[in-house]
Design an enzyme around this catalytic site. Structure first.
Site, PDB file in Angstrom:
ATOM      1  N   GLY A   1      -7.827  23.284 -48.183  1.00 23.92           N
ATOM      2  CA  GLY A   1      -6.994  22.989 -49.333  1.00 23.92           C
ATOM      3  C   GLY A   1      -7.740  23.189 -50.636  1.00 23.92           C
ATOM      4  O   GLY A   1      -8.914  23.584 -50.645  1.00 23.92           O
TER       5      GLY A   1
ATOM      6  N   LEU B   1      -9.927  23.572 -39.510  1.00 19.65           N
ATOM      7  CA  LEU B   1      -8.499  23.410 -39.240  1.00 19.65           C
ATOM      8  C   LEU B   1      -7.638  23.751 -40.446  1.00 19.65           C
ATOM      9  O   LEU B   1      -6.527  24.265 -40.295  1.00 19.65           O
ATOM     10  CB  LEU B   1      -8.210  21.972 -38.796  1.00 19.65           C
TER      11      LEU B   1
ATOM     12  N   LYS C   1     -12.566  15.409 -42.998  1.00 17.65           N
ATOM     13  CA  LYS C   1     -12.165  15.940 -44.298  1.00 17.65           C
ATOM     14  C   LYS C   1     -13.404  15.924 -45.192  1.00 17.65           C
ATOM     15  O   LYS C   1     -14.010  14.877 -45.420  1.00 17.65           O
ATOM     16  CB  LYS C   1     -11.059  15.082 -44.909  1.00 17.65           C
TER      17      LYS C   1
ATOM     18  N   ASP D   1       2.634  14.714 -51.996  1.00 19.82           N
ATOM     19  CA  ASP D   1       2.468  16.000 -51.317  1.00 19.82           C
ATOM     20  C   ASP D   1       3.103  15.954 -49.926  1.00 19.82           C
ATOM     21  O   ASP D   1       2.473  16.314 -48.923  1.00 19.82           O
ATOM     22  CB  ASP D   1       0.992  16.374 -51.225  1.00 19.82           C
TER      23      ASP D   1
ATOM     24  N   ALA E   1     -10.440  20.075 -50.584  1.00 20.82           N
ATOM     25  CA  ALA E   1     -11.292  19.813 -49.430  1.00 20.82           C
ATOM     26  C   ALA E   1     -10.880  20.684 -48.259  1.00 20.82           C
ATOM     27  O   ALA E   1      -9.782  21.253 -48.237  1.00 20.82           O
ATOM     28  CB  ALA E   1     -11.204  18.334 -49.039  1.00 20.82           C
TER      29      ALA E   1
ATOM     30  N   VAL F   1     -10.684  20.677 -43.857  1.00 26.54           N
ATOM     31  CA  VAL F   1     -10.611  19.779 -42.710  1.00 26.54           C
ATOM     32  C   VAL F   1     -11.136  20.528 -41.490  1.00 26.54           C
ATOM     33  O   VAL F   1     -10.747  21.673 -41.231  1.00 26.54           O
ATOM     34  CB  VAL F   1      -9.170  19.298 -42.464  1.00 26.54           C
TER      35      VAL F   1
END
Length: 260
Positions: free
Chosen positions: A19, A16, A39, A129, A22, A24
Protein backbone atom coordinates in the site's frame (compact mmCIF):
# COMPACT_ATOMS: atom_id res chain seq x y z
CA UNK A 1 11.86 -7.26 2.46
CA UNK A 2 13.04 -10.43 0.69
CA UNK A 3 11.86 -14.01 1.00
CA UNK A 4 13.78 -15.89 3.74
CA UNK A 5 14.99 -12.63 5.27
CA UNK A 6 15.01 -12.77 9.08
CA UNK A 7 13.42 -10.04 11.14
CA UNK A 8 13.82 -10.89 14.80
CA UNK A 9 11.89 -14.11 15.36
CA UNK A 10 10.11 -13.77 12.01
CA UNK A 11 11.22 -15.26 8.70
CA UNK A 12 9.73 -13.46 5.70
CA UNK A 13 8.06 -15.82 3.22
CA UNK A 14 6.35 -13.53 0.68
CA UNK A 15 4.76 -10.14 0.19
CA UNK A 16 0.95 -10.16 0.32
CA UNK A 17 0.12 -6.51 -0.37
CA UNK A 18 1.82 -3.19 -0.97
CA UNK A 19 0.00 0.00 0.00
CA UNK A 20 0.96 3.68 0.01
CA UNK A 21 2.09 3.60 3.65
CA UNK A 22 3.15 0.02 4.32
CA UNK A 23 3.60 -3.47 2.91
CA UNK A 24 2.09 -6.65 4.32
CA UNK A 25 4.09 -9.87 4.36
CA UNK A 26 3.43 -13.49 5.17
CA UNK A 27 6.03 -14.59 7.70
CA UNK A 28 6.83 -17.55 9.90
CA UNK A 29 7.09 -17.00 13.65
CA UNK A 30 10.04 -19.25 14.50
CA UNK A 31 9.27 -19.21 18.23
CA UNK A 32 5.53 -19.92 18.19
CA UNK A 33 5.80 -22.07 15.08
CA UNK A 34 3.00 -20.46 13.09
CA UNK A 35 2.48 -18.15 10.13
CA UNK A 36 1.47 -14.56 10.66
CA UNK A 37 0.88 -11.39 8.66
CA UNK A 38 3.37 -8.56 9.24
CA UNK A 39 2.52 -4.98 8.41
CA UNK A 40 5.74 -2.99 7.95
CA UNK A 41 5.84 0.72 7.06
CA UNK A 42 7.88 1.66 4.02
CA UNK A 43 11.32 3.08 4.84
CA UNK A 44 10.27 6.51 3.59
CA UNK A 45 7.51 6.49 6.22
CA UNK A 46 9.87 5.84 9.11
CA UNK A 47 9.85 9.34 10.56
CA UNK A 48 8.20 10.72 13.67
CA UNK A 49 5.18 12.06 11.77
CA UNK A 50 4.18 8.79 10.13
CA UNK A 51 5.24 6.59 13.03
CA UNK A 52 2.80 8.53 15.18
CA UNK A 53 0.04 7.40 12.80
CA UNK A 54 1.11 3.75 13.02
CA UNK A 55 1.21 3.95 16.83
CA UNK A 56 -2.27 5.48 16.72
CA UNK A 57 -3.49 2.56 14.61
CA UNK A 58 -2.14 0.09 17.16
CA UNK A 59 -3.74 1.93 20.09
CA UNK A 60 -7.00 2.30 18.20
CA UNK A 61 -7.18 -1.42 17.47
CA UNK A 62 -6.46 -2.16 21.12
CA UNK A 63 -9.89 -0.61 21.83
CA UNK A 64 -11.68 -2.84 19.33
CA UNK A 65 -12.47 -6.34 20.60
CA UNK A 66 -14.77 -8.00 18.09
CA UNK A 67 -14.70 -11.33 16.21
CA UNK A 68 -15.05 -9.51 12.87
CA UNK A 69 -12.16 -7.09 13.43
CA UNK A 70 -8.60 -8.26 12.85
CA UNK A 71 -6.65 -7.98 16.13
CA UNK A 72 -3.02 -7.00 16.52
CA UNK A 73 -0.89 -9.68 18.15
CA UNK A 74 2.18 -7.55 18.69
CA UNK A 75 3.75 -4.23 17.67
CA UNK A 76 7.41 -3.39 18.21
CA UNK A 77 10.61 -2.11 16.64
CA UNK A 78 12.84 -4.82 15.13
CA UNK A 79 16.13 -3.94 13.45
CA UNK A 80 14.93 -0.39 12.79
CA UNK A 81 11.56 -1.47 11.39
CA UNK A 82 8.20 -0.84 13.07
CA UNK A 83 6.53 -4.26 12.83
CA UNK A 84 2.85 -5.00 13.43
CA UNK A 85 2.00 -8.71 13.72
CA UNK A 86 -1.51 -9.96 12.97
CA UNK A 87 -3.24 -13.32 12.38
CA UNK A 88 -2.81 -14.61 8.83
CA UNK A 89 -5.98 -15.17 6.82
CA UNK A 90 -6.48 -17.41 3.79
CA UNK A 91 -7.76 -14.76 1.36
CA UNK A 92 -9.40 -11.36 1.16
CA UNK A 93 -13.01 -10.67 0.30
CA UNK A 94 -11.63 -9.06 -2.85
CA UNK A 95 -10.00 -12.34 -3.81
CA UNK A 96 -13.10 -14.33 -2.86
CA UNK A 97 -15.21 -12.15 -5.15
CA UNK A 98 -13.33 -13.63 -8.11
CA UNK A 99 -15.24 -16.87 -7.52
CA UNK A 100 -18.96 -17.55 -7.30
CA UNK A 101 -20.59 -16.77 -3.95
CA UNK A 102 -24.08 -18.01 -3.20
CA UNK A 103 -26.67 -15.45 -2.12
CA UNK A 104 -26.95 -17.18 1.25
CA UNK A 105 -23.18 -16.91 1.81
CA UNK A 106 -23.19 -13.30 0.61
CA UNK A 107 -25.88 -12.49 3.17
CA UNK A 108 -23.76 -14.13 5.87
CA UNK A 109 -20.79 -12.01 4.78
CA UNK A 110 -23.03 -8.93 4.85
CA UNK A 111 -23.90 -9.52 8.50
CA UNK A 112 -20.23 -9.88 9.40
CA UNK A 113 -19.21 -6.78 7.44
CA UNK A 114 -21.87 -4.65 9.10
CA UNK A 115 -21.12 -6.05 12.57
CA UNK A 116 -17.47 -5.01 12.25
CA UNK A 117 -18.29 -1.50 11.06
CA UNK A 118 -21.01 -1.04 13.67
CA UNK A 119 -18.56 -1.96 16.44
CA UNK A 120 -15.94 0.50 15.18
CA UNK A 121 -18.54 3.25 14.93
CA UNK A 122 -19.79 2.56 18.43
CA UNK A 123 -16.23 3.27 19.57
CA UNK A 124 -16.26 6.54 17.62
CA UNK A 125 -13.91 5.32 14.90
CA UNK A 126 -14.38 5.99 11.18
CA UNK A 127 -12.45 3.40 9.21
CA UNK A 128 -12.08 5.58 6.08
CA UNK A 129 -10.98 2.75 3.77
CA UNK A 130 -13.80 0.21 3.54
CA UNK A 131 -13.20 -2.02 0.52
CA UNK A 132 -13.20 -5.78 -0.24
CA UNK A 133 -9.42 -6.13 0.11
CA UNK A 134 -9.58 -4.86 3.71
CA UNK A 135 -11.81 -7.74 4.80
CA UNK A 136 -9.63 -10.77 5.53
CA UNK A 137 -11.15 -14.22 5.15
CA UNK A 138 -10.39 -16.93 7.71
CA UNK A 139 -11.36 -20.61 7.88
CA UNK A 140 -15.05 -21.15 8.51
CA UNK A 141 -15.91 -18.20 6.23
CA UNK A 142 -15.14 -15.69 8.97
CA UNK A 143 -14.45 -12.13 7.78
CA UNK A 144 -12.34 -9.67 9.78
CA UNK A 145 -11.98 -5.99 9.00
CA UNK A 146 -8.33 -4.88 8.77
CA UNK A 147 -6.18 -1.84 8.00
CA UNK A 148 -7.26 1.02 10.23
CA UNK A 149 -4.32 3.10 9.02
CA UNK A 150 -6.55 5.86 7.60
CA UNK A 151 -9.02 5.77 10.50
CA UNK A 152 -10.20 8.93 12.19
CA UNK A 153 -11.81 9.56 15.55
CA UNK A 154 -15.32 10.89 15.01
CA UNK A 155 -15.54 12.52 18.41
CA UNK A 156 -13.52 15.52 17.39
CA UNK A 157 -13.60 17.80 14.35
CA UNK A 158 -11.84 16.21 11.41
CA UNK A 159 -9.73 17.97 8.82
CA UNK A 160 -8.50 14.96 6.88
CA UNK A 161 -6.88 14.56 3.53
CA UNK A 162 -8.93 12.74 0.93
CA UNK A 163 -7.79 9.32 2.15
CA UNK A 164 -9.49 6.15 1.01
CA UNK A 165 -9.58 4.04 -2.13
CA UNK A 166 -10.78 5.36 -5.47
CA UNK A 167 -14.01 3.61 -6.42
CA UNK A 168 -15.14 3.15 -2.81
CA UNK A 169 -14.58 6.54 -1.18
CA UNK A 170 -17.60 8.71 -0.32
CA UNK A 171 -17.82 12.13 -2.03
CA UNK A 172 -17.52 14.12 1.21
CA UNK A 173 -14.56 12.00 2.34
CA UNK A 174 -12.79 12.67 -0.96
CA UNK A 175 -13.18 16.37 -0.08
CA UNK A 176 -11.50 15.80 3.29
CA UNK A 177 -14.63 15.66 5.48
CA UNK A 178 -15.17 11.98 6.45
CA UNK A 179 -18.22 11.07 8.52
CA UNK A 180 -19.50 7.84 10.00
CA UNK A 181 -21.90 7.90 7.05
CA UNK A 182 -18.86 7.86 4.73
CA UNK A 183 -18.12 4.31 5.87
CA UNK A 184 -21.79 3.50 5.25
CA UNK A 185 -21.42 4.69 1.65
CA UNK A 186 -18.29 2.60 1.06
CA UNK A 187 -20.00 -0.40 2.67
CA UNK A 188 -22.99 0.02 0.37
CA UNK A 189 -20.65 -0.16 -2.63
CA UNK A 190 -19.00 -3.30 -1.25
CA UNK A 191 -22.42 -4.92 -0.82
CA UNK A 192 -23.54 -3.85 -4.28
CA UNK A 193 -20.49 -5.53 -5.78
CA UNK A 194 -21.00 -8.58 -3.55
CA UNK A 195 -24.52 -9.19 -4.87
CA UNK A 196 -24.52 -7.58 -8.33
CA UNK A 197 -20.98 -8.50 -9.36
CA UNK A 198 -20.16 -4.97 -10.49
CA UNK A 199 -19.31 -1.63 -8.91
CA UNK A 200 -21.44 1.50 -9.38
CA UNK A 201 -19.63 4.60 -10.63
CA UNK A 202 -20.05 8.34 -10.18
CA UNK A 203 -22.60 9.97 -10.23
CA UNK A 204 -24.25 6.83 -8.75
CA UNK A 205 -27.56 7.38 -10.53
CA UNK A 206 -30.10 4.68 -9.80
CA UNK A 207 -30.35 2.06 -11.20
CA UNK A 208 -26.63 1.44 -11.79
CA UNK A 209 -25.41 -1.42 -14.01
CA UNK A 210 -26.19 -4.74 -12.37
CA UNK A 211 -29.38 -3.55 -10.65
CA UNK A 212 -31.49 -6.19 -12.41
CA UNK A 213 -29.26 -8.91 -10.98
CA UNK A 214 -29.55 -7.30 -7.55
CA UNK A 215 -33.37 -7.29 -7.74
CA UNK A 216 -33.41 -10.90 -8.91
CA UNK A 217 -31.33 -12.08 -5.95
CA UNK A 218 -32.65 -10.00 -3.09
CA UNK A 219 -35.85 -9.02 -1.30
CA UNK A 220 -36.89 -5.47 -2.28
CA UNK A 221 -36.17 -4.25 1.26
CA UNK A 222 -32.58 -5.47 0.96
CA UNK A 223 -32.21 -3.69 -2.38
CA UNK A 224 -33.59 -0.55 -0.72
CA UNK A 225 -31.03 -0.89 2.09
CA UNK A 226 -28.14 -0.94 -0.38
CA UNK A 227 -29.64 1.92 -2.39
CA UNK A 228 -29.98 4.07 0.73
CA UNK A 229 -26.39 3.33 1.75
CA UNK A 230 -24.99 4.70 -1.52
CA UNK A 231 -26.97 7.94 -1.59
CA UNK A 232 -24.62 10.75 -2.60
CA UNK A 233 -25.90 13.08 0.14
CA UNK A 234 -24.79 11.83 3.58
CA UNK A 235 -28.03 12.87 5.32
CA UNK A 236 -29.96 10.44 3.11
CA UNK A 237 -27.89 7.44 4.20
CA UNK A 238 -27.88 5.49 7.45
CA UNK A 239 -26.13 7.71 9.96
CA UNK A 240 -23.70 4.98 11.02
CA UNK A 241 -22.92 1.30 10.83
CA UNK A 242 -25.02 0.42 13.87
CA UNK A 243 -28.18 1.77 12.25
CA UNK A 244 -27.39 0.00 9.00
CA UNK A 245 -26.77 -3.26 10.86
CA UNK A 246 -30.09 -2.93 12.70
CA UNK A 247 -31.90 -2.34 9.40
CA UNK A 248 -30.20 -5.38 7.87
CA UNK A 249 -31.09 -7.63 10.79
CA UNK A 250 -34.73 -6.52 10.57
CA UNK A 251 -34.99 -7.70 6.96
CA UNK A 252 -32.48 -10.57 6.94
CA UNK A 253 -35.01 -13.38 7.10
CA UNK A 254 -37.12 -12.09 4.19
CA UNK A 255 -33.92 -11.52 2.18
CA UNK A 256 -32.67 -15.01 2.90
CA UNK A 257 -36.02 -16.41 1.79
CA UNK A 258 -35.53 -14.83 -1.64
CA UNK A 259 -32.05 -16.23 -2.30
CA UNK A 260 -31.18 -17.23 -5.83
Amino acid sequence: MRARQKLGKYRIEKRLADGPLAAVYQAFDTIHGLRVALKIPHRRMMDDYFLADFRKEVRMLAKLDHPNILPIQNACFIDGYFVISMPLGIDTLGGRLQRRISTEKALDFTGQILAAIAHAHEEGIIHCDIKPDNFILFPGNVLRLADFGFSKLARRRIEASGSGTVGYVAPEQAMGRPLLASDVFSTGLVLYRLFAGTLPRWPYDWPPPGAARLRKKLHPEMVALIRRAIEVKPNRRYRDGARMLAAFEAIRQPAAGRRA
